[in-house]
Write a protein that holds these residues in place. Sequence first.
Motif, mmCIF file in Angstrom:
data_model
loop_
_atom_site.group_PDB
_atom_site.id
_atom_site.type_symbol
_atom_site.label_atom_id
_atom_site.label_comp_id
_atom_site.label_asym_id
_atom_site.label_seq_id
_atom_site.Cartn_x
_atom_site.Cartn_y
_atom_site.Cartn_z
ATOM 1 N N SER A 65 -10.277 -2.021 4.481
ATOM 2 C CA SER A 65 -9.922 -1.038 5.490
ATOM 3 C C SER A 65 -8.449 -0.667 5.448
ATOM 4 C CB SER A 65 -10.267 -1.575 6.873
ATOM 5 O OG SER A 65 -9.337 -2.572 7.243
ATOM 6 N N ILE A 66 -8.136 0.325 6.231
ATOM 7 C CA ILE A 66 -6.752 0.750 6.390
ATOM 8 C C ILE A 66 -5.996 -0.192 7.328
ATOM 9 C CG2 ILE A 66 -7.260 2.275 8.340
ATOM 10 C CD1 ILE A 66 -5.144 4.197 7.153
ATOM 11 N N TYR A 67 -6.717 -1.031 8.043
ATOM 12 C CA TYR A 67 -6.082 -1.868 9.051
ATOM 13 C C TYR A 67 -5.165 -2.936 8.476
ATOM 14 C CZ TYR A 67 -9.334 0.525 12.053
ATOM 15 O OH TYR A 67 -10.042 1.505 12.706
ATOM 16 N N LEU A 68 -5.499 -3.472 7.327
ATOM 17 C CA LEU A 68 -4.611 -4.484 6.719
ATOM 18 C C LEU A 68 -3.252 -3.885 6.372
ATOM 19 C CD1 LEU A 68 -3.985 -7.324 5.789
ATOM 20 C CD2 LEU A 68 -5.166 -6.812 3.642
ATOM 21 N N PRO A 69 -3.187 -2.708 5.722
ATOM 22 C CA PRO A 69 -1.861 -2.118 5.488
ATOM 23 C C PRO A 69 -1.110 -1.790 6.786
ATOM 24 C CG PRO A 69 -3.469 -1.116 4.034
ATOM 25 C CD PRO A 69 -4.228 -1.988 4.998
ATOM 26 N N ILE A 70 -1.832 -1.389 7.816
ATOM 27 C CA ILE A 70 -1.182 -1.143 9.112
ATOM 28 C C ILE A 70 -0.608 -2.451 9.647
ATOM 29 C CG2 ILE A 70 -1.594 -0.538 11.546
ATOM 30 C CD1 ILE A 70 -3.641 1.547 10.494
ATOM 31 N N TYR A 71 -1.395 -3.509 9.581
ATOM 32 C CA TYR A 71 -0.948 -4.825 10.041
ATOM 33 C C TYR A 71 0.256 -5.298 9.231
ATOM 34 C CZ TYR A 71 -1.296 -9.750 11.460
ATOM 35 O OH TYR A 71 -1.044 -11.005 11.941
ATOM 36 N N TRP A 72 0.172 -5.145 7.906
ATOM 37 C CA TRP A 72 1.315 -5.530 7.072
ATOM 38 C C TRP A 72 2.553 -4.694 7.407
ATOM 39 C CZ3 TRP A 72 -1.593 -5.879 1.776
ATOM 40 C CH2 TRP A 72 -2.071 -7.186 1.603
ATOM 41 N N GLY A 73 2.352 -3.394 7.668
ATOM 42 C CA GLY A 73 3.479 -2.538 8.041
ATOM 43 C C GLY A 73 4.146 -3.014 9.321
ATOM 44 N N TYR A 74 3.306 -3.300 10.331
ATOM 45 C CA TYR A 74 3.846 -3.842 11.577
ATOM 46 C C TYR A 74 4.560 -5.160 11.310
ATOM 47 C CZ TYR A 74 4.092 -6.784 15.640
ATOM 48 O OH TYR A 74 4.550 -7.656 16.587
ATOM 49 N N GLN A 75 3.890 -6.039 10.568
ATOM 50 C CA GLN A 75 4.475 -7.348 10.290
ATOM 51 C C GLN A 75 5.777 -7.215 9.506
ATOM 52 O OE1 GLN A 75 3.905 -10.181 11.545
ATOM 53 N NE2 GLN A 75 1.944 -9.811 12.510
ATOM 54 N N THR A 115 9.923 -18.725 16.985
ATOM 55 C CA THR A 115 8.479 -18.791 16.790
ATOM 56 C C THR A 115 7.689 -18.327 18.020
ATOM 57 O OG1 THR A 115 8.610 -20.495 15.098
ATOM 58 C CG2 THR A 115 6.547 -20.349 16.312
ATOM 59 N N GLY A 116 8.072 -18.755 19.212
ATOM 60 C CA GLY A 116 7.341 -18.386 20.426
ATOM 61 C C GLY A 116 7.264 -16.883 20.661
ATOM 62 N N PRO A 117 8.408 -16.205 20.722
ATOM 63 C CA PRO A 117 8.352 -14.752 20.911
ATOM 64 C C PRO A 117 7.595 -14.050 19.782
ATOM 65 C CG PRO A 117 10.571 -15.563 21.293
ATOM 66 C CD PRO A 117 9.776 -16.713 20.763
ATOM 67 N N ASN A 118 7.753 -14.526 18.566
ATOM 68 C CA ASN A 118 7.062 -13.932 17.427
ATOM 69 C C ASN A 118 5.545 -14.090 17.573
ATOM 70 O OD1 ASN A 118 6.647 -12.734 14.948
ATOM 71 N ND2 ASN A 118 7.359 -14.463 13.767
ATOM 72 N N LEU A 119 5.090 -15.252 17.970
ATOM 73 C CA LEU A 119 3.665 -15.505 18.174
ATOM 74 C C LEU A 119 3.088 -14.557 19.216
ATOM 75 C CD1 LEU A 119 1.128 -17.370 17.758
ATOM 76 C CD2 LEU A 119 2.002 -18.673 19.686
ATOM 77 N N LEU A 120 3.768 -14.399 20.313
ATOM 78 C CA LEU A 120 3.284 -13.532 21.383
ATOM 79 C C LEU A 120 3.190 -12.072 20.947
ATOM 80 C CD1 LEU A 120 2.331 -13.319 24.286
ATOM 81 C CD2 LEU A 120 4.722 -13.100 24.977
ATOM 82 N N THR A 121 4.223 -11.565 20.297
ATOM 83 C CA THR A 121 4.180 -10.164 19.854
ATOM 84 C C THR A 121 3.113 -9.957 18.774
ATOM 85 O OG1 THR A 121 6.023 -10.516 18.311
ATOM 86 C CG2 THR A 121 6.569 -9.630 20.502
ATOM 87 N N ASN A 122 2.899 -10.936 17.914
ATOM 88 C CA ASN A 122 1.847 -10.820 16.895
ATOM 89 C C ASN A 122 0.464 -10.781 17.537
ATOM 90 O OD1 ASN A 122 3.730 -10.830 14.872
ATOM 91 N ND2 ASN A 122 3.402 -12.958 14.300
ATOM 92 N N PHE A 123 0.234 -11.615 18.538
ATOM 93 C CA PHE A 123 -1.052 -11.631 19.229
ATOM 94 C C PHE A 123 -1.308 -10.290 19.924
ATOM 95 C CE2 PHE A 123 -3.523 -12.336 23.134
ATOM 96 C CZ PHE A 123 -4.723 -12.718 22.555
ATOM 97 N N ILE A 124 -0.316 -9.785 20.607
ATOM 98 C CA ILE A 124 -0.473 -8.503 21.303
ATOM 99 C C ILE A 124 -0.802 -7.398 20.309
ATOM 100 C CG2 ILE A 124 0.775 -6.724 22.606
ATOM 101 C CD1 ILE A 124 2.266 -9.111 24.005
ATOM 102 N N PHE A 125 -0.067 -7.338 19.207
ATOM 103 C CA PHE A 125 -0.324 -6.279 18.230
ATOM 104 C C PHE A 125 -1.716 -6.413 17.618
ATOM 105 C CE2 PHE A 125 -0.385 -4.265 14.095
ATOM 106 C CZ PHE A 125 0.035 -2.995 14.428
ATOM 107 N N MET A 126 -2.111 -7.618 17.238
ATOM 108 C CA MET A 126 -3.416 -7.803 16.613
ATOM 109 C C MET A 126 -4.540 -7.482 17.596
ATOM 110 S SD MET A 126 -4.645 -10.883 14.212
ATOM 111 C CE MET A 126 -5.984 -10.635 13.079
ATOM 112 N N THR A 127 -4.365 -7.840 18.851
ATOM 113 C CA THR A 127 -5.360 -7.515 19.870
ATOM 114 C C THR A 127 -5.535 -6.009 19.997
ATOM 115 O OG1 THR A 127 -4.877 -9.551 21.088
ATOM 116 C CG2 THR A 127 -5.956 -7.779 22.315
ATOM 117 N N ILE A 128 -4.439 -5.297 20.045
ATOM 118 C CA ILE A 128 -4.496 -3.836 20.150
ATOM 119 C C ILE A 128 -5.123 -3.230 18.898
ATOM 120 C CG2 ILE A 128 -3.090 -1.734 20.248
ATOM 121 C CD1 ILE A 128 -1.132 -3.400 22.051
#
Length: 138
Positions: A65-75, A115-128
């Motif tokens: 899917s296109i979602y992995l490149p989007i996720y990598w772009g965000y990451q 690590t903590g702030p990074n974990l939270l922002t990653n979870f929010i983005f992946m959920t969305i």
Amino acid sequence: MKVFLGFVLISGVGWLLDMVSYAALSQLVGVAPAYANFISSMVGVTYVWIIALNRLFDRREYGKSIYLPIYWGYQGASILAYSALISIVAASTINSKIGEILGVPHHLVAKIIITGPNLLTNFIFMTILTRFMKPGAQ
């Protein structure tokens, strides 16, 4: 809450992969902390993406899917931002003192701190992001 706790557990394994590769790159190879963080973080986030999509979000489009490149772009953007933050934190006097007290290199302490702030922002983005994907798609 159950999904978040599962994400924390999966991310913990990804974080261990990230930390081992970060330590190897920065300690053994001598790569600068910001660059080592970028490379090692991509290892960890790719692991989390594959495992979390299947086990937590019931999504299976990760390979085609296109979602992995989007996720990598965000990451990529997130990792660059957190890498810059690691460089700032690693250079701080307080961080150096913590490293001395713990007997741990100061740049590893800096990575642990963010690590903590990074974990939270990653979870929010992946959920969305997963809300745009089909459940259980093959």
